[in-house]
Design a protein around this motif. Structure first.
Motif, PDB file in Angstrom:
ATOM      1  N   VAL A 230      67.736 -59.021  -5.640  1.00 28.27           N
ATOM      2  CA  VAL A 230      66.664 -58.654  -4.749  1.00 28.27           C
ATOM      3  C   VAL A 230      65.463 -58.036  -5.500  1.00 28.27           C
ATOM      4  O   VAL A 230      65.373 -57.159  -6.131  1.00 28.27           O
ATOM      5  N   TYR A 231      64.302 -58.627  -5.012  1.00 27.94           N
ATOM      6  CA  TYR A 231      62.868 -58.072  -5.700  1.00 27.94           C
ATOM      7  C   TYR A 231      62.036 -58.016  -4.724  1.00 27.94           C
ATOM      8  O   TYR A 231      61.929 -58.805  -3.839  1.00 27.94           O
ATOM      9  N   PHE A 232      61.527 -56.829  -4.695  1.00 27.97           N
ATOM     10  CA  PHE A 232      60.376 -56.503  -3.831  1.00 27.97           C
ATOM     11  C   PHE A 232      59.054 -56.539  -4.731  1.00 27.97           C
ATOM     12  O   PHE A 232      58.961 -55.788  -5.737  1.00 27.97           O
ATOM     13  N   VAL A 233      58.065 -57.185  -4.309  1.00 31.09           N
ATOM     14  CA  VAL A 233      56.800 -57.085  -5.237  1.00 31.09           C
ATOM     15  C   VAL A 233      55.615 -56.981  -4.250  1.00 31.09           C
ATOM     16  O   VAL A 233      55.449 -57.542  -3.188  1.00 31.09           O
ATOM     17  N   MET A 234      54.621 -56.283  -4.729  1.00 34.50           N
ATOM     18  CA  MET A 234      53.557 -55.831  -3.861  1.00 34.50           C
ATOM     19  C   MET A 234      52.090 -55.630  -4.660  1.00 34.50           C
ATOM     20  O   MET A 234      52.378 -55.175  -5.710  1.00 34.50           O
TER      21      MET A 234
END
Length: 418
Positions: A230-234
């Motif tokens: 899982v990757y969260f990018v912001m």
């Protein structure tokens, strides 16, 4: 260890700080050039963890020259392409990998591999000829014209002809050789965290990308039968976001969960999985840009020298290429370290400038829209492009991969000479 290159110069004693991809690739080539190499890694064991990485362009060729392409092929991740999904998980647009053997790779490379597998392959290829010291870090060094004296965390010290900083994006050796107060980071205003969770039946071999208003993005990709990444990018320019990566992991998890809690899709599952993940990694997306990679007998390689950021697609390839070029110049000029290091810089820099220049912050921000309307527009345009086979055709007829015109130099230490 006979003569190096028949030139009569004695083999060099080289200390490599960091046992990651660039450090191990460098050890591989230097020992084949007849040098004596010690790698110190502050981690107690091989750091064979991390996200999925890819090889492109000259990086593929560098691995091929090491004789390791078959080993890499044996560990490839099956990723068929990338889908842009909506809140219900339906694919709005899908871009498949370019497996035609021609042109450039699309968003998914033909050579996708887990970082840990690549680290292990490089370790197996270099460990017999290299001295590896795990659980030891370098606390400091001093140098003169003749040598570098390194001081280690276990109280010992050693004398070397060359010290190499292969200690990554946050390199301490880089800090020691650059002018006081120099900031090597070129920031793009984007942050990323990734971790592993258990795989479930609906996790396919296509990478899912889910766009969330507020310049946020979630990616899900599954690299083996039991695990999903899982990757969260912001997008965020705040001081808090830049500082979070140095906080304890528990604090990092809280931060990322708070920024994504309302995102929909499978977010609840992804956030729950943070707690039991074998690792959790949080970083700011930066490039490392400095106009010098060495000082005296100390030199930087890989991300420490020229981190290109994950968005270049060439971070790992750049590290493998840089290690190859540096080792080649040292083996060509074993009796003249200043010339070897000057050549390393002049040969490699055009390649680094090219791969770093591929990263365009404005384009990145376009791919991370702030509003639902902009997300819909992006997905509609992408869907149309896919319907018209634009990504396929663009990849197939492109003049080759990133960093394309730059050629890998001749190899001064042929593998068969081992």
């Amino acid at each position: 260890m006979g003569m190096v290159n028949g030139s009569g110069a004695r083999p060099l004693r080289v200390l490599v700080a960091g046992g990651g991809i660039a450090g191990q690739a460098l050890a591989f080539w230097l020992t084949r050039g007849g040098h004596r190499v010690t790698v110190v890694e502050r981690f107690p064991a091989l750091r064979a963890t991390g996200a999925q990485v890819d090889l492109r362009g000259q990086g593929i060729e560098a691995v091929e020259r090491m004789g390791l392409l078959d080993a890499v092929r044996g560990k490839l991740v099956d990723e068929a392409g990338v889908a842009f999904v909506d809140a219900r998980g339906r694919a709005r647009a899908t871009i498949m990998a370019n497996t035609s053997g021609q042109g450039r790779q699309t968003l998914t490379s033909e050579y996708e591999i887990m970082r840990g597998d690549l680290v292990r392959i490089l370790h197996d290829a270099s460990k017999d000829d290299t001295e590896y010291l795990f659980g030891v870090s370098m606390d400091g060094f001093e140098q003169d014209e003749q040598k570098v004296v390194a001081h280690f965390s276990d109280g010992s010290s050693g004398e070397f002809d060359l010290l190499v900083g292969a200690d990554g994006q946050g390199s301490r050796i880089r800090q020691a050789i650059l002018p006081e107060g120099f900031d090597p980071y070129w920031r793009v205003g984007i942050h990323m965290a990734y971790w592993f969770i258990p795989r479930i039946a609906s996790d396919t071999n296509v990478r899912d990308t889910y766009m969330v208003p507020g310049g946020r993005q979630i990616m899900r990709r599954s690299h083996n039968p039991t695990e999903t990444q899982v990757y969260f990018v912001m997008r965020e320019g705040s001081e808090e976001a830049s500082a979070i990566h140095r906080e304890p992991v528990a604090r990092q998890r809280e931060f990322w969960a708070s920024r994504f809690r309302d995102a929909g899709w499978q977010t609840a599952r992804f956030i729950d999985g943070m707690q039991t993940s074998p690792f959790f990694y949080s970083q700011e997306i930066v490039q490392v840009r400095t106009d010098t990679w060495s000082k005296g007998r100390v030199v930087l390689v890989g991300d420490a020298a020229h981190c290109a950021s994950p968005y270049s697609g060439m971070g790992i390839s750049g590290g493998l290429v840089g290690a190859y070029v540096l080792a080649g110049e040292i083996t060509r000029h074993p009796g003249d370290v200043p010339t070897a290091l000057a050549n390393y810089d002049s040969v490699l820099r055009p390649f680094v400038d090219e791969i770093q220049g591929e990263v365009n912050p404005r384009l990145l921000r376009l791919g991370m829209p702030m509003t639902q309307r902009a997300i819909d527009a992006f997905q509609t345009a992408t869907a149309l492009a896919c319907f018209l086979h634009v990504p396929d055709l663009a990849a197939r007829f492109s003049k080759g991969d990133r960093g394309s015109s730059w050629q890998l130099p001749e190899n001064p230490a042929p593998i068969n000479a081992v």
